[in-house]
Design a protein around this motif. Sequence first.
Motif, mmCIF file in Angstrom:
data_model
loop_
_atom_site.group_PDB
_atom_site.id
_atom_site.type_symbol
_atom_site.label_atom_id
_atom_site.label_comp_id
_atom_site.label_asym_id
_atom_site.label_seq_id
_atom_site.Cartn_x
_atom_site.Cartn_y
_atom_site.Cartn_z
ATOM 1 N N ALA A 83 10.206 0.276 -1.422
ATOM 2 C CA ALA A 83 8.906 0.760 -0.734
ATOM 3 C C ALA A 83 7.818 1.269 -1.926
ATOM 4 N N VAL A 84 8.506 2.177 -2.900
ATOM 5 C CA VAL A 84 7.649 2.623 -3.810
ATOM 6 C C VAL A 84 7.147 1.699 -4.649
ATOM 7 N N SER A 85 7.912 0.436 -5.143
ATOM 8 C CA SER A 85 7.040 -0.583 -5.893
ATOM 9 C C SER A 85 6.173 -1.316 -5.103
ATOM 10 N N VAL A 86 6.398 -1.288 -3.793
ATOM 11 C CA VAL A 86 4.974 -1.686 -2.971
ATOM 12 C C VAL A 86 3.838 -1.062 -2.995
ATOM 13 N N LEU A 87 4.081 0.374 -2.977
ATOM 14 C CA LEU A 87 3.013 1.357 -2.914
ATOM 15 C C LEU A 87 2.293 1.270 -4.520
ATOM 16 N N GLN A 88 3.161 1.374 -5.460
ATOM 17 C CA GLN A 88 2.579 1.602 -6.492
ATOM 18 C C GLN A 88 1.639 0.083 -7.230
ATOM 19 N N SER A 89 2.173 -0.946 -6.526
ATOM 20 C CA SER A 89 1.528 -2.192 -6.949
ATOM 21 C C SER A 89 0.141 -2.307 -5.921
ATOM 22 N N SER A 90 0.015 -1.463 -5.016
ATOM 23 C CA SER A 90 -1.033 -1.284 -4.395
ATOM 24 C C SER A 90 -2.441 -0.326 -4.303
ATOM 25 N N TYR B 54 -5.179 -0.371 0.171
ATOM 26 C CA TYR B 54 -4.837 0.358 -1.113
ATOM 27 C C TYR B 54 -3.928 1.593 -0.443
ATOM 28 N N ALA B 55 -2.657 1.683 -1.262
ATOM 29 C CA ALA B 55 -1.795 2.901 -1.027
ATOM 30 C C ALA B 55 -2.134 4.065 -1.304
ATOM 31 N N ASP B 56 -3.413 4.398 -1.851
ATOM 32 C CA ASP B 56 -3.626 5.594 -2.545
ATOM 33 C C ASP B 56 -5.176 5.996 -1.842
ATOM 34 N N CYS B 57 -5.568 5.061 -0.868
ATOM 35 C CA CYS B 57 -6.821 5.321 -0.338
ATOM 36 C C CYS B 57 -6.709 5.223 1.072
ATOM 37 N N LEU B 58 -6.097 6.158 1.740
ATOM 38 C CA LEU B 58 -5.501 6.183 3.104
ATOM 39 C C LEU B 58 -6.385 6.833 4.138
ATOM 40 N N HIS B 59 -7.385 7.512 3.762
ATOM 41 C CA HIS B 59 -8.013 8.528 4.404
ATOM 42 C C HIS B 59 -9.280 8.694 4.105
ATOM 43 N N PRO B 60 -10.357 9.104 4.919
ATOM 44 C CA PRO B 60 -11.693 9.479 4.218
ATOM 45 C C PRO B 60 -11.889 10.483 3.231
ATOM 46 N N ARG B 61 -11.012 11.294 3.489
ATOM 47 C CA ARG B 61 -11.167 12.698 2.505
ATOM 48 C C ARG B 61 -9.830 12.599 1.470
ATOM 49 N N THR C 242 -4.629 6.084 -11.963
ATOM 50 C CA THR C 242 -4.260 7.534 -12.308
ATOM 51 C C THR C 242 -3.379 7.973 -11.103
ATOM 52 N N SER C 243 -3.274 7.122 -9.948
ATOM 53 C CA SER C 243 -2.321 7.400 -8.729
ATOM 54 C C SER C 243 -0.655 7.173 -9.061
ATOM 55 N N GLN C 244 -0.539 6.373 -10.071
ATOM 56 C CA GLN C 244 0.757 6.312 -10.478
ATOM 57 C C GLN C 244 1.488 7.618 -10.468
ATOM 58 N N ASP C 245 0.889 8.456 -11.184
ATOM 59 C CA ASP C 245 1.654 9.798 -11.519
ATOM 60 C C ASP C 245 1.200 10.932 -10.287
ATOM 61 N N GLY C 246 0.511 10.548 -9.660
ATOM 62 C CA GLY C 246 -0.033 11.574 -8.582
ATOM 63 C C GLY C 246 0.722 11.740 -7.262
ATOM 64 N N PHE C 247 1.527 10.846 -7.071
ATOM 65 C CA PHE C 247 2.466 10.701 -5.522
ATOM 66 C C PHE C 247 3.937 10.898 -5.801
ATOM 67 N N LEU D 126 -1.432 -17.758 5.182
ATOM 68 C CA LEU D 126 -0.217 -17.608 5.907
ATOM 69 C C LEU D 126 0.567 -16.524 4.920
ATOM 70 N N GLU D 127 0.114 -16.154 3.970
ATOM 71 C CA GLU D 127 1.127 -15.387 3.104
ATOM 72 C C GLU D 127 1.123 -14.011 3.508
ATOM 73 N N GLU D 128 2.201 -13.607 3.432
ATOM 74 C CA GLU D 128 2.523 -12.148 3.744
ATOM 75 C C GLU D 128 2.081 -11.136 2.986
ATOM 76 N N THR D 129 1.312 -10.062 3.180
ATOM 77 C CA THR D 129 1.077 -9.198 2.008
ATOM 78 C C THR D 129 1.425 -7.858 2.664
ATOM 79 N N PHE D 130 0.892 -6.683 2.113
ATOM 80 C CA PHE D 130 1.181 -5.405 2.668
ATOM 81 C C PHE D 130 -0.194 -4.534 2.892
#
Length: 209
Positions: free
Chosen positions: A19-26, A115-122, A31-36, A70-74
């Motif tokens: 899960a973390v590798s999916v998130l970090q590649s997205s 994107y895994a680090d841009c999930l909310h308007p704020r 700078t998000s690499q160190d932020g979560f 048809l490729e699966e993405t996240f």
Amino acid sequence: PSPDFHPESEESSSLLRTAVSVLQSSYLDSTSQDGFQYSQAILVENNVFLSELRAFAQAKEAAGYSQEELEETFAFLLFDNEEEAKEVCQTGLRVNSSSISTLGDPAKGVYISKYADCLHPRPWYHGKSGYIVICKLIKGKVKVVSENYTTSYTCPSPGYDCHVAVSRNNIPSKTSHCQAFEQSQYYVYEVSNGSTAERPRQICPYIVI
């Protein structure tokens, strides 16, 4: 049909790594690499959604879609509490669940973050926590649309499965977080015989983290 939520085990630590590798590649922002910090991953086993994702892929393959289409993405959803996250894993991502309307009518499709680090308007603030649902997504035929800030919403495009905003590869740093969030959404829908599905089959909840 309830998915099975599996308790902690070796499996779950390897699931957490996955899960973390999916998130970090997205991430949008390097700078998000160190932020979560991610603490626990739960595999969502919902056979109904998995079989519907496969059925969607087979139908589109028969309709002549390319392998790339048809490729699966996240893609990603953020919830403040575990109940909301689990609910979407049980009932699926349904229309009328979004407060955004810039890429298409929220009553006819669903919005999900690219994107895994841009999930909310704020922006995410220090100390905030939440639950991310990682979903498998088959984008299908993607149409680039201009953002529409009016109340006459953009309708799903015939022959397509997904809208994305006009690409701004150089999202300037002064772009507000809210704009970056809106511009990096997928608007996903499934139209058959003129009516829109309440839950598009091409999104399948995969892991809650």
